[in-house]
Design a protein around this motif. Structure first.
Motif, PDB file in Angstrom:
ATOM      1  N   UNK A 195      50.693  39.748  32.566  1.00  0.00           N
ATOM      2  CA  UNK A 195      50.283  39.556  31.283  1.00  0.00           C
ATOM      3  C   UNK A 195      49.612  38.908  30.989  1.00  0.00           C
ATOM      4  N   UNK A 196      49.131  38.683  29.486  1.00  0.00           N
ATOM      5  CA  UNK A 196      48.131  37.859  28.851  1.00  0.00           C
ATOM      6  C   UNK A 196      48.101  37.031  29.517  1.00  0.00           C
ATOM      7  N   UNK A 197      49.050  35.649  29.401  1.00  0.00           N
ATOM      8  CA  UNK A 197      48.979  34.286  30.363  1.00  0.00           C
ATOM      9  C   UNK A 197      48.814  34.007  31.730  1.00  0.00           C
ATOM     10  N   UNK A 198      48.921  35.631  32.806  1.00  0.00           N
ATOM     11  CA  UNK A 198      48.947  35.025  34.029  1.00  0.00           C
ATOM     12  C   UNK A 198      47.155  35.221  34.106  1.00  0.00           C
ATOM     13  N   UNK A 199      46.768  36.358  32.864  1.00  0.00           N
ATOM     14  CA  UNK A 199      45.420  37.183  32.454  1.00  0.00           C
ATOM     15  C   UNK A 199      44.873  36.043  32.665  1.00  0.00           C
ATOM     16  N   UNK A 200      44.768  34.552  31.495  1.00  0.00           N
ATOM     17  CA  UNK A 200      44.184  34.370  30.963  1.00  0.00           C
ATOM     18  C   UNK A 200      44.115  32.532  32.196  1.00  0.00           C
ATOM     19  N   UNK A 201      45.465  32.381  33.024  1.00  0.00           N
ATOM     20  CA  UNK A 201      45.504  31.046  33.855  1.00  0.00           C
ATOM     21  C   UNK A 201      44.826  31.753  35.158  1.00  0.00           C
ATOM     22  N   UNK A 202      44.439  32.937  35.390  1.00  0.00           N
ATOM     23  CA  UNK A 202      43.329  32.682  36.562  1.00  0.00           C
ATOM     24  C   UNK A 202      41.804  33.304  36.099  1.00  0.00           C
ATOM     25  N   UNK A 203      41.696  34.389  35.075  1.00  0.00           N
ATOM     26  CA  UNK A 203      40.582  34.300  34.993  1.00  0.00           C
ATOM     27  C   UNK A 203      39.373  33.348  34.146  1.00  0.00           C
ATOM     28  N   UNK A 204      40.067  33.313  32.968  1.00  0.00           N
ATOM     29  CA  UNK A 204      39.798  30.836  32.526  1.00  0.00           C
ATOM     30  C   UNK A 204      39.896  30.162  33.592  1.00  0.00           C
ATOM     31  N   UNK A 205      40.366  30.141  34.322  1.00  0.00           N
ATOM     32  CA  UNK A 205      40.242  28.968  35.056  1.00  0.00           C
ATOM     33  C   UNK A 205      40.539  28.939  36.516  1.00  0.00           C
ATOM     34  N   UNK A 206      41.740  29.636  37.219  1.00  0.00           N
ATOM     35  CA  UNK A 206      42.158  29.432  38.449  1.00  0.00           C
ATOM     36  C   UNK A 206      40.456  30.477  39.564  1.00  0.00           C
ATOM     37  N   UNK A 207      39.582  31.895  38.531  1.00  0.00           N
ATOM     38  CA  UNK A 207      38.872  32.147  39.482  1.00  0.00           C
ATOM     39  C   UNK A 207      37.761  32.013  40.018  1.00  0.00           C
ATOM     40  N   UNK A 208      36.879  31.154  39.383  1.00  0.00           N
ATOM     41  CA  UNK A 208      35.862  30.192  39.637  1.00  0.00           C
ATOM     42  C   UNK A 208      36.246  29.033  41.021  1.00  0.00           C
ATOM     43  N   UNK A 209      37.363  28.410  40.416  1.00  0.00           N
ATOM     44  CA  UNK A 209      37.405  27.415  41.684  1.00  0.00           C
ATOM     45  C   UNK A 209      37.323  27.413  43.092  1.00  0.00           C
ATOM     46  N   UNK A 210      36.814  26.740  44.006  1.00  0.00           N
ATOM     47  CA  UNK A 210      36.510  27.257  45.413  1.00  0.00           C
ATOM     48  C   UNK A 210      38.100  26.482  45.703  1.00  0.00           C
ATOM     49  N   UNK A 211      37.424  27.248  47.354  1.00  0.00           N
ATOM     50  CA  UNK A 211      39.210  27.121  48.157  1.00  0.00           C
ATOM     51  C   UNK A 211      39.291  25.797  48.778  1.00  0.00           C
ATOM     52  N   UNK A 212      40.153  25.002  48.893  1.00  0.00           N
ATOM     53  CA  UNK A 212      40.563  24.121  49.466  1.00  0.00           C
ATOM     54  C   UNK A 212      41.672  24.308  50.704  1.00  0.00           C
ATOM     55  N   UNK A 213      41.332  25.163  52.241  1.00  0.00           N
ATOM     56  CA  UNK A 213      41.737  25.726  52.767  1.00  0.00           C
ATOM     57  C   UNK A 213      42.396  25.139  53.981  1.00  0.00           C
ATOM     58  N   UNK A 214      43.597  23.905  53.675  1.00  0.00           N
ATOM     59  CA  UNK A 214      44.115  22.817  54.213  1.00  0.00           C
ATOM     60  C   UNK A 214      45.812  23.886  55.010  1.00  0.00           C
ATOM     61  N   UNK A 215      45.269  25.082  55.648  1.00  0.00           N
ATOM     62  CA  UNK A 215      46.190  24.647  56.604  1.00  0.00           C
ATOM     63  C   UNK A 215      46.214  26.780  56.655  1.00  0.00           C
ATOM     64  N   UNK A 216      45.072  27.332  58.113  1.00  0.00           N
ATOM     65  CA  UNK A 216      44.658  28.276  58.891  1.00  0.00           C
ATOM     66  C   UNK A 216      44.579  28.089  60.328  1.00  0.00           C
ATOM     67  N   UNK A 217      44.449  29.762  60.787  1.00  0.00           N
ATOM     68  CA  UNK A 217      43.884  30.132  62.678  1.00  0.00           C
ATOM     69  C   UNK A 217      43.176  29.957  62.347  1.00  0.00           C
ATOM     70  N   UNK A 218      41.843  29.901  61.548  1.00  0.00           N
ATOM     71  CA  UNK A 218      40.505  29.940  61.676  1.00  0.00           C
ATOM     72  C   UNK A 218      39.476  29.226  62.828  1.00  0.00           C
ATOM     73  N   UNK A 219      39.194  30.297  64.296  1.00  0.00           N
ATOM     74  CA  UNK A 219      38.863  29.881  65.107  1.00  0.00           C
ATOM     75  C   UNK A 219      37.667  29.033  65.011  1.00  0.00           C
TER      76      UNK A 219
END
Length: 315
Positions: free
Chosen positions: A13-37
Motif C-alpha cells: 500500500x501507499x503507506x508502506x511504499x512511502x515508509x520504505x522509499x522516502x525513509x528506510x531505503x537509504x538508511x545504513x545497515x547496523x547488523x547486530x546479529x549474523x554468522x559472517x566469518x
C-alpha cells in the motif's frame, strides 16, 4: 499484471511504499546479529564462484535441497562447485512461497543485475555470468559490505575466541565496523556433550583452574572483559527457552561439581544451573552496558543421522 520483484515488492500500500522509499531505503545497515566469518572479512576474501559465496555454509539452502531429494554429495559432499549450483537451480522452483525463493531472486537482481528466474534451465548460464562478476573487487567481502551500505557488523563469537581477525581488521581502513558478539551457549548448557571440554578450553584461555561455580564465573568474567576491550557491546544467546528457576549459590555449585565428576545432572538440576548462569551473565553484561540478545525456541539438530555425520547446526 504486477511484475515480480519490482521496486514495490512486498510494499502492498501507499503507506508502506512511502515508509520504505522516502525513509528506510537509504538508511545504513547496523547488523547486530549474523554468522559472517570474521576471518573472511578481515582478509577481504574474494570468491571463485557463486557456490562458494552462496551455498557453502548456508544450511537453509541445504535443508531445502535435502527436502527436494538431492544427494548429500551435492550439498556438503565432494561434488564440484558448478554441479552443486546446478542442483540448487533444480531446487529453487520448489521453494515457491518460501523466503528462500524471494531471497534468491532479490540477490540475483540487486547484486548481479540478473532479472530472471533461477531454475534447471537457467542455472548454467547464471553460474557463468555471476562467476565473471565475482572477479570484480566490488564482490570481495569488504566490497560487498560497502555496496550494501553496511556500517556495523557484529559477528557471533565463541567466548574462548582470541578475536585475532577482529584485531587484524581494526588496523585496516575499511569504513565498516567489525565488532565481536559474545555467544556463550555451550558454556551454559551443562548437559552438552562438549561441556567439560569447553570448560577445559576456558581454563587454558584464562590460566585458571576451574573447580567450582565461583571459578567458572570468574573465568567467564575474564572473557567478558577481554571481549569488551576488543569492541564487544552485546551478547547473543540461542536457547530453547529463558531459564528462570529459583536457586542458591550452594545448590548451583553442587550441581556444577557433580557434572565435573562425571555424574548425571538431571533435567531439573540443569535448569537450576542454567538459570543461575544466565542471571550472573546478565549482571556482567549490565555492568558493561551491553545488550543481551535471545534467540529462543530454534529447533536444531533434529536429524540425528546428519548431526552425527556432519556436526551440529547444519540443518
Amino acid at each position: 499484471m504486477k511484475a515480480f520483484l519490482d521496486q514495490d515488492f512486498l510494499l502492498s500500500n501507499g503507506t508502506a511504499q512511502s515508509l520504505y522509499h522516502d525513509y528506510a531505503k537509504e538508511m545504513p545497515i547496523i547488523d547486530y546479529h549474523n554468522h559472517l566469518p570474521p576471518d573472511e572479512i578481515a582478509s577481504n576474501k574474494t570468491f571463485e564462484n557463486i557456490t562458494e559465496i552462496w551455498l557453502k555454509g548456508d544450511h537453509y539452502k541445504w535443508r531445502a535441497m535435502r527436502a527436494n531429494g538431492i544427494d548429500e554429495k551435492y550439498i556438503t559432499g565432494a561434488a564440484d562447485d558448478k554441479t552443486k549450483f546446478l542442483k540448487w537451480g533444480q531446487t529453487v522452483p520448489y521453494t515457491m512461497r518460501n523466503p528462500l525463493y524471494h531471497w534468491t531472486h532479490l540477490e540475483l537482481k540487486r547484486y548481479f543485475d540478473i532479472d530472471e528466474l533461477l531454475n534447471e534451465k537457467s542455472a548454467d548460464h547464471i553460474y557463468e555470468k555471476t562467476k565473471e562478476q565475482l572477479a570484480n573487487d566490488q564482490f570481495s567481502t569488504q566490497g560487498l559490505l560497502e555496496k550494501m551500505n553496511v556500517k556495523v557488523v557484529c559477528t557471533t563469537d565463541d567466548p574462548a575466541d582470541d578475536l585475532a581477525s577482529h584485531k587484524s581488521y581494526a588496523r585496516c581502513t575499511c569504513p565498516v565496523k567489525l565488532l565481536p558478539g559474545f555467544r556463550p551457549d555451550k558454556f551454559i548448557l551443562i548437559n552438552g556433550t562438549d561441556f567439560i571440554h569447553n570448560k577445559e578450553i576456558l581454563e587454558e584461555k584464562t590460566s585458571l583452574a576451574i573447580n567450582s561455580f565461583d571459578d567458572y564465573l570468574l573465568a567467564l568474567q575474564l572473557r567478558v572483559e577481554y571481549f569488551h576491550l576488543n569492541g564487544c557491546r552485546l551478547s547473543d544467546h540461542g536457547l530453547s527457552q529463558i531459564y528462570a528457576a529459583d536457586f542458591t549459590d550452594a545448590e548451583v555449585d553442587k550441581i556444577f561439581r557433580k557434572r565435573l565428576t562425571g555424574n548425571t545432572v538431571f533435567e531439573g538440576e540443569a535448569i537450576v544451573f542454567q538459570s543461575a548462569l544466565l542471571y550472573y551473565l546478565a549482571k556482567m553484561y549490565y555492568d558493561k552496558g551491553w545488550v543481551m540478545q535471545f534467540h529462543l525456541g530454534a529447533l536444531r539438530n533434529n536429524n540425528l543421522r546428519l548431526n552425527r555425520k556432519l556436526g551440529a547446526d547444519v540443518g
